[in-house]
Design an enzyme around this catalytic site. Structure first.
Site, PDB file in Angstrom:
ATOM      1  N   ARG A  22      13.209  -4.683  -5.172  1.00 37.32           N
ATOM      2  CA  ARG A  22      11.896  -4.360  -5.737  1.00 37.32           C
ATOM      3  C   ARG A  22      11.998  -4.281  -7.256  1.00 37.32           C
ATOM      4  NH1 ARG A  22       8.440  -1.933  -2.278  1.00 37.32           N
ATOM      5  NH2 ARG A  22       6.903  -2.626  -3.806  1.00 37.32           N
ATOM      6  N   ASN A  47       6.399   1.406  -5.180  1.00 35.92           N
ATOM      7  CA  ASN A  47       6.895   0.881  -6.446  1.00 35.92           C
ATOM      8  C   ASN A  47       6.139   1.413  -7.659  1.00 35.92           C
ATOM      9  OD1 ASN A  47       9.093  -0.706  -7.123  1.00 35.92           O
ATOM     10  ND2 ASN A  47       7.821  -2.486  -7.611  1.00 35.92           N
ATOM     11  N   LYS A 101       3.587   6.347   4.600  1.00 32.57           N
ATOM     12  CA  LYS A 101       2.979   5.025   4.663  1.00 32.57           C
ATOM     13  C   LYS A 101       2.595   4.608   6.082  1.00 32.57           C
ATOM     14  CE  LYS A 101       5.558   3.423   0.603  1.00 32.57           C
ATOM     15  NZ  LYS A 101       6.481   2.394   0.072  1.00 32.57           N
ATOM     16  N   PRO A 130       0.838  -1.199   0.000  1.00 27.90           N
ATOM     17  CA  PRO A 130       0.000   0.000   0.000  1.00 27.90           C
ATOM     18  C   PRO A 130       0.874   1.250   0.000  1.00 27.90           C
ATOM     19  CG  PRO A 130      -0.770  -1.590   1.622  1.00 27.90           C
ATOM     20  CD  PRO A 130       0.541  -2.097   1.120  1.00 27.90           C
ATOM     21  N   GLU A 131       0.540   2.211  -0.873  1.00 27.41           N
ATOM     22  CA  GLU A 131       1.337   3.435  -0.969  1.00 27.41           C
ATOM     23  C   GLU A 131       0.616   4.569  -0.236  1.00 27.41           C
ATOM     24  OE1 GLU A 131       3.414   4.027  -4.668  1.00 27.41           O
ATOM     25  OE2 GLU A 131       3.162   1.921  -5.241  1.00 27.41           O
TER      26      GLU A 131
END
Length: 337
Positions: A327, A234, A52, A2-3
Site C-alpha cells: 500500500r 490508508n 471494515k 472503504p475505511e
C-alpha cells in the site's frame, strides 16, 4: 478501500431501512445465488459494523457477513430514511483540532457535498462513476421520481440485491459476502482489534496501547493491521501519523506510550467525524471558508495523503510516498523525522 467510517454509515442505513422488515434477496451476478435464496423472505433483525466488516442478522440466527475490501460498495435506491446523525441529511458538521474533535462545532447551513460524492447517502463504499441517485425530501426521506420502475433495473455486476417494499440495496465488488452462524460471527469479531464505535473507548485504548507497545512491527503497518485496531485504512493511517508527528517506520514498541495513546484518541475523534460527515476530514483549525472548501474537495482536506511531491502544509518539505506492505504510505520526512 472503504475505511471504517463508511462501513458504520452503511450499517446505519440498514438499521433505518431494513431492520424489522421482510427482505427479498437475489444475486443478479449469480455468484451468491444460493445464499440469496436462503435470505430471501426473512426479516432483518439487527445490523452490526466492526471495523471494515458489516454483519446483518436475519431471523433464525442467520447472519450475512460483508467485507467490502478494495472495491466493494453498496448502492441504495428508492425510499431512504436517513439517520439523523448523518451530516448530509441535517447539515451538522464536526470540526477537528490537532488532538481530537469538537463535535459541538457546527456549520449552520446545508450539508457540504463532496465533489466526488464521498458523503453520498445513495452509494457508500469504493468511489464509483455511476451512482444510484435518489431525491431527498425535507422530511429526510429519499423518494424515487414518480413513474420510475420498481425495483430499479440492475446496473453492472451486482453480487447481492436486498429489497424491501420501498428500498433497494445493491452490493457490488465485495471481498467477502457469505452466510455465517452466530458462533462464526463471534469468532470473526473476536479476532478484530478495538473499534471506538463498538468497544468501550477506555478499554479499547488499553488494548491498543498494550499490543502496539510490545510489537517490533513499524507503527505504520500496525495501524493497518485489523487485529490491532479496527477500521483504519490508508488515508486515516497517513493522516493520524502526521497529526502525531510520528515517523511511520518506528517499531511500535519504541513509540512513546503517550504518542500511542494520542493516536488512539485521535482515531476516536476522526472516526466520529467520518461517520457524521461521510468524509475523511483530517485538517485542523480551519476558518469557515477553508472548512467548506476542504469538505467539498478531497485534495483540500488532508495533510499528507495523496500529496506526493507537494510541499508539506506545515514545513514545506516535499511529501514522500513509498510502498509499505503493498500500500502507498504518504509522510513528511521533516515533520515526522
Amino acid at each position: 478501500m472503504p475505511e471504517g467510517h463508511s462501513v458504520h454509515r452503511i450499517a446505519r442505513q440498514f438499521d433505518r431501512n431494513f431492520v424489522g422488515r421482510a427482505v427479498g434477496a437475489c444475486s443478479p451476478q449469480g455468484r451468491f445465488a444460493e445464499g440469496a435464496s436462503v435470505i430471501s423472505g426473512r426479516t432483518a433483525t439487527q445490523v452490526r459494523a466492526v471495523g471494515k466488516q458489516m454483519f446483518l442478522e436475519f431471523d433464525d440466527d442467520l447472519w450475512l457477513r460483508i467485507h467490502l475490501g478494495m472495491y466493494g460498495a453498496w448502492d441504495f435506491a428508492g425510499e431512504i430514511l436517513v439517520d439523523p446523525t448523518i451530516a448530509s441529511a441535517n447539515g451538522r458538521m464536526g470540526q477537528t483540532n490537532q488532538r481530537g474533535t469538537d463535535l459541538d462545532a457546527t456549520v449552520a447551513h446545508a450539508a457540504i457535498l463532496d465533489d466526488a460524492g464521498e458523503n453520498s447517502l445513495t452509494s457508500i463504499g469504493a468511489p464509483r462513476r455511476t451512482r444510484v441517485h435518489v431525491r431527498m425530501s425535507e422530511q429526510t426521506t429519499g423518494l424515487a421520481d414518480e413513474g420510475d420502475a420498481w425495483p430499479p433495473a440492475v446496473v453492472g455486476q451486482v453480487r447481492l440485491r436486498l429489497l424491501t417494499d420501498v428500498t433497494c440495496a445493491d452490493l457490488r465488488g465485495p471481498t467477502a459476502c457469505e452466510l455465517r452462524t452466530p458462533d462464526e460471527v463471534a469468532a470473526t469479531i473476536a479476532k478484530l482489534g478495538p473499534d471506538p464505535l463498538v468497544d468501550d473507548v477506555a478499554e479499547g485504548e488499553e488494548r491498543f496501547t498494550a499490543v502496539v507497545r510490545r510489537k517490533p512491527t513499524p507503527i505504520g503497518l500496525l495501524l493497518m493491521d485489523q487485529t490491532v485496531v479496527s477500521g483504519i485504512g490508508n488515508v486515516y493511517r497517513a493522516e493520524l501519523l502526521f497529526r502525531a508527528r510520528q515517523n511511520p517506520h518506528t517499531p511500535g514498541r519504541d513509540v512513546p506510550e503517550e504518542v500511542v495513546r494520542d493516536l488512539w484518541r485521535d482515531w476516536v475523534g476522526l472516526l466520529s467525524i467520518g461517520v457524521e460527515t461521510g468524509q475523511m476530514m483530517t485538517m485542523s483549525d480551519l476558518d469557515p471558508e477553508s472548512y467548506r472548501k476542504a469538505m467539498a474537495h478531497r485534495d483540500d482536506r488532508h495533510w499528507v495523503y495523496h500529496r506526493a511531491g507537494l510541499p508539506c502544509r506545515v514545513c514545506g518539505t516535499a511529501i514522500v510516498v513509498e510502498e509499505a506492505a503493498g500500500r502507498k504510505l504518504y509522510w513528511c520526512p521533516s515533520c515526522q523525522a
